[in-house]
Design a protein around this motif. Structure first.
Motif, mmCIF file in Angstrom:
data_model
loop_
_atom_site.group_PDB
_atom_site.id
_atom_site.type_symbol
_atom_site.label_atom_id
_atom_site.label_comp_id
_atom_site.label_asym_id
_atom_site.label_seq_id
_atom_site.Cartn_x
_atom_site.Cartn_y
_atom_site.Cartn_z
ATOM 1 N N ALA A 63 0.208 -1.895 -8.613
ATOM 2 C CA ALA A 63 -0.695 -0.745 -8.587
ATOM 3 C C ALA A 63 0.116 0.521 -8.346
ATOM 4 O O ALA A 63 1.148 0.491 -7.673
ATOM 5 C CB ALA A 63 -1.756 -0.921 -7.496
ATOM 6 N N ILE A 64 -0.368 1.635 -8.889
ATOM 7 C CA ILE A 64 0.352 2.909 -8.830
ATOM 8 C C ILE A 64 -0.605 4.027 -8.443
ATOM 9 O O ILE A 64 -1.774 4.022 -8.838
ATOM 10 C CB ILE A 64 0.990 3.242 -10.197
ATOM 11 C CG1 ILE A 64 2.175 2.313 -10.482
ATOM 12 C CG2 ILE A 64 1.437 4.694 -10.272
ATOM 13 C CD1 ILE A 64 2.785 2.505 -11.859
ATOM 14 N N LYS A 65 -0.087 4.998 -7.695
ATOM 15 C CA LYS A 65 -0.805 6.258 -7.501
ATOM 16 C C LYS A 65 0.203 7.390 -7.578
ATOM 17 O O LYS A 65 1.262 7.345 -6.942
ATOM 18 C CB LYS A 65 -1.546 6.294 -6.168
ATOM 19 C CG LYS A 65 -2.353 7.587 -6.020
ATOM 20 C CD LYS A 65 -3.364 7.545 -4.895
ATOM 21 C CE LYS A 65 -4.178 8.840 -4.888
ATOM 22 N NZ LYS A 65 -5.213 8.840 -3.834
ATOM 23 N N LEU A 75 4.564 2.903 -6.227
ATOM 24 C CA LEU A 75 4.315 1.677 -6.995
ATOM 25 C C LEU A 75 4.409 0.511 -6.024
ATOM 26 O O LEU A 75 5.384 0.400 -5.276
ATOM 27 C CB LEU A 75 5.367 1.544 -8.103
ATOM 28 C CG LEU A 75 5.527 0.204 -8.830
ATOM 29 C CD1 LEU A 75 4.244 -0.179 -9.554
ATOM 30 C CD2 LEU A 75 6.691 0.299 -9.820
ATOM 31 N N VAL A 76 3.379 -0.343 -5.997
ATOM 32 C CA VAL A 76 3.376 -1.486 -5.080
ATOM 33 C C VAL A 76 3.103 -2.775 -5.848
ATOM 34 O O VAL A 76 2.467 -2.767 -6.903
ATOM 35 C CB VAL A 76 2.317 -1.335 -3.957
ATOM 36 C CG1 VAL A 76 2.583 -0.109 -3.113
ATOM 37 C CG2 VAL A 76 0.911 -1.298 -4.527
ATOM 38 N N SER A 96 -6.244 -1.498 -3.561
ATOM 39 C CA SER A 96 -6.506 -0.053 -3.597
ATOM 40 C C SER A 96 -6.233 0.604 -2.250
ATOM 41 O O SER A 96 -5.660 1.698 -2.185
ATOM 42 C CB SER A 96 -7.958 0.206 -4.011
ATOM 43 O OG SER A 96 -8.196 -0.221 -5.335
ATOM 44 N N VAL A 99 -2.315 0.733 -1.693
ATOM 45 C CA VAL A 99 -1.617 1.764 -2.466
ATOM 46 C C VAL A 99 -1.988 3.155 -1.956
ATOM 47 O O VAL A 99 -1.153 4.070 -1.937
ATOM 48 C CB VAL A 99 -1.892 1.618 -3.980
ATOM 49 C CG1 VAL A 99 -3.268 2.108 -4.354
ATOM 50 C CG2 VAL A 99 -0.826 2.340 -4.800
ATOM 51 N N VAL A 137 7.326 -2.023 -2.308
ATOM 52 C CA VAL A 137 6.809 -0.687 -2.568
ATOM 53 C C VAL A 137 7.989 0.217 -2.903
ATOM 54 O O VAL A 137 9.080 0.054 -2.361
ATOM 55 C CB VAL A 137 6.024 -0.143 -1.354
ATOM 56 C CG1 VAL A 137 6.907 -0.085 -0.112
ATOM 57 C CG2 VAL A 137 5.437 1.235 -1.654
#
Length: 287
Positions: A63-65, A75-76, A96, A99, A137
Motif C-alpha cells: 500500500a502507498i500514500k 510504501l508498506v 489503511s 499506511v 516500510v
C-alpha cells in the motif's frame, strides 16, 4: 552430505527448465546449494537466467500514500497467511490504518511501525484466526515523488525524480513495476554482481574456442547487454518501446533520483507442506 531431496531437484528444474538428471548432478556437485548449482549450470550449459525460488510467495498486500504536493510518500508491505485474508475488508482496513500511520509519522522503521499498531494487529489476529505482520516500510522524499500500485495490490513502486512532474513520475513507477530494473543507471550496478555475471559470461565465451581477443569482445558485449537490460534509463519505456526511459526523462528535463519496488512475499520462504504425509501422521496419532 545427505542425499539430494526430490523436492530440491524439482525446484531446480522449475527454476531452470533443465532435465531431472542434469539438475540432480548439479546439486550433487554443489553440495545441495541451489544458488551455486544455478551459477554452475549457467557456466556449463549456457543457461541465461533462472526463475526466482518458487517458495517465496507469502500473501498480503502493498500500500502507498503520497503527499498532495508529491513531496514525499510511503510504501508498506503487510503480510497475511492466505490470499483469502489479503482480500478481507477487516485486513484491508488494518492496512489503511498502518499506511496512514507511516505517512503521518514519516516512518522509516518497520519494527517501530509494527510496535505502534501492535494492539490493533493482535485484535485482528484474534478475529480472523490468521497471523498478520507488518513486514517493511520505505519513505521517499524528493522534489517529485510518484507512485504506482498494480491492480492486484501485490506490486508497488515509489519513484523520486528531480524535474518533470507527478504524471511523469507515475509513468516511471508503472514502468518499474512492469519491467523490474535493478538500478537507475548502468554505473549504479553493484560491483560484486557485475563480477559474478562477468565470470559466468567468461566461462560461456571460452567454451566457443575462439581467439582470446574475440572472447574479450564477446564478454564485454554480454556485460553491456546485461547492464542495458537491468538499468532503468537504458530500458525501452513500457508505454512506448521505441523510446528509452533515459530519453523520456531527458526530453522532460528530469532525472530519476531513486526508486523502490516492493512485491508481496519476495525473499520470504514459505514451508511446503506434504499434505499426504501430514494426513498420514494425523491418522497415525489418532490410533
Amino acid at each position: 552430505m545427505s542425499a539430494i531431496s526430490a523436492s530440491l531437484v524439482k525446484e531446480l528444474r522449475e527454476r531452470t527448465g533443465l532435465g531431472m538428471m542434469e539438475c540432480k548432478k548439479a546439486l550433487v556437485e554443489a553440495n545441495g546449494d541451489i544458488e551455486k548449482a544455478i551459477d554452475d549450470l549457467r557456466k556449463s550449459s549456457g543457461l541465461k537466467a533462472a526463475k526466482k525460488a518458487g517458495r517465496t510467495a507469502a500473501e498480503g498486500v502493498v500500500a502507498i500514500k503520497v503527499a498532495d504536493d508529491n513531496s514525499y510518500g510511503v510504501l508498506v508491505e503487510i503480510n497475511s497467511e492466505t490470499d483469502f485474508v489479503a482480500r478481507d475488508d477487516n485486513f484491508l482496513s488494518f492496512v489503511s490504518s498502518v499506511v496512514e500511520k507511516a505517512f503521518t509519522d514519516r516512518q522509516t522503521d518497520a519494527a517501530a511501525l509494527a510496535n505502534d499498531v501492535e494492539e490493533v494487529r493482535q485484535a485482528l489476529v484474534q478475529k480472523i484466526g490468521e497471523n498478520i505482520s507488518v513486514r517493511r516500510v520505505i519513505l521517499q522524499e524528493a522534489p517529485v515523488v510518484g507512485s504506482y500500485v498494480h491492480n492486484n495490490n501485490r506490486i508497488g513502486v515509489l519513484v523520486s525524480i528531480a524535474g518533470g512532474n507527478a504524471e511523469l513520475a507515475k509513468d516511471i513507477a508503472m514502468h518499474v513495476a512492469a519491467v523490474n530494473p535493478q538500478v537507475v543507471n548502468p554505473e549504479d550496478m553493484p560491483e560484486e554482481l557485475l563480477a559474478k555475471e562477468r565470470e559466468i559470461f567468461s566461462v560461456q565465451a571460452r567454451e566457443s574456442g575462439k581467439p582470446e581477443e574475440i572472447i574479450e569482445k564477446m564478454i564485454e558485449g554480454r556485460i553491456n547487454k546485461f547492464l542495458a537490460e537491468s538499468s532503468l534509463v537504458a530500458q525501452p519505456f513500457v508505454k512506448d518501446p521505441d523510446v528509452k526511459v533515459g530519453k523520456l526523462l531527458k526530453d522532460a528535463g528530469a532525472e530519476v533520483l531513486s526508486f523502490t519496488r516492493f512485491e508481496v512475499g519476495e525473499g520470504i520462504e514459505r514451508e511446503e507442506v506434504d499434505f499426504a504425509a501430514e494426513v498420514a501422521a494425523q491418522v497415525g496419532s489418532a490410533k
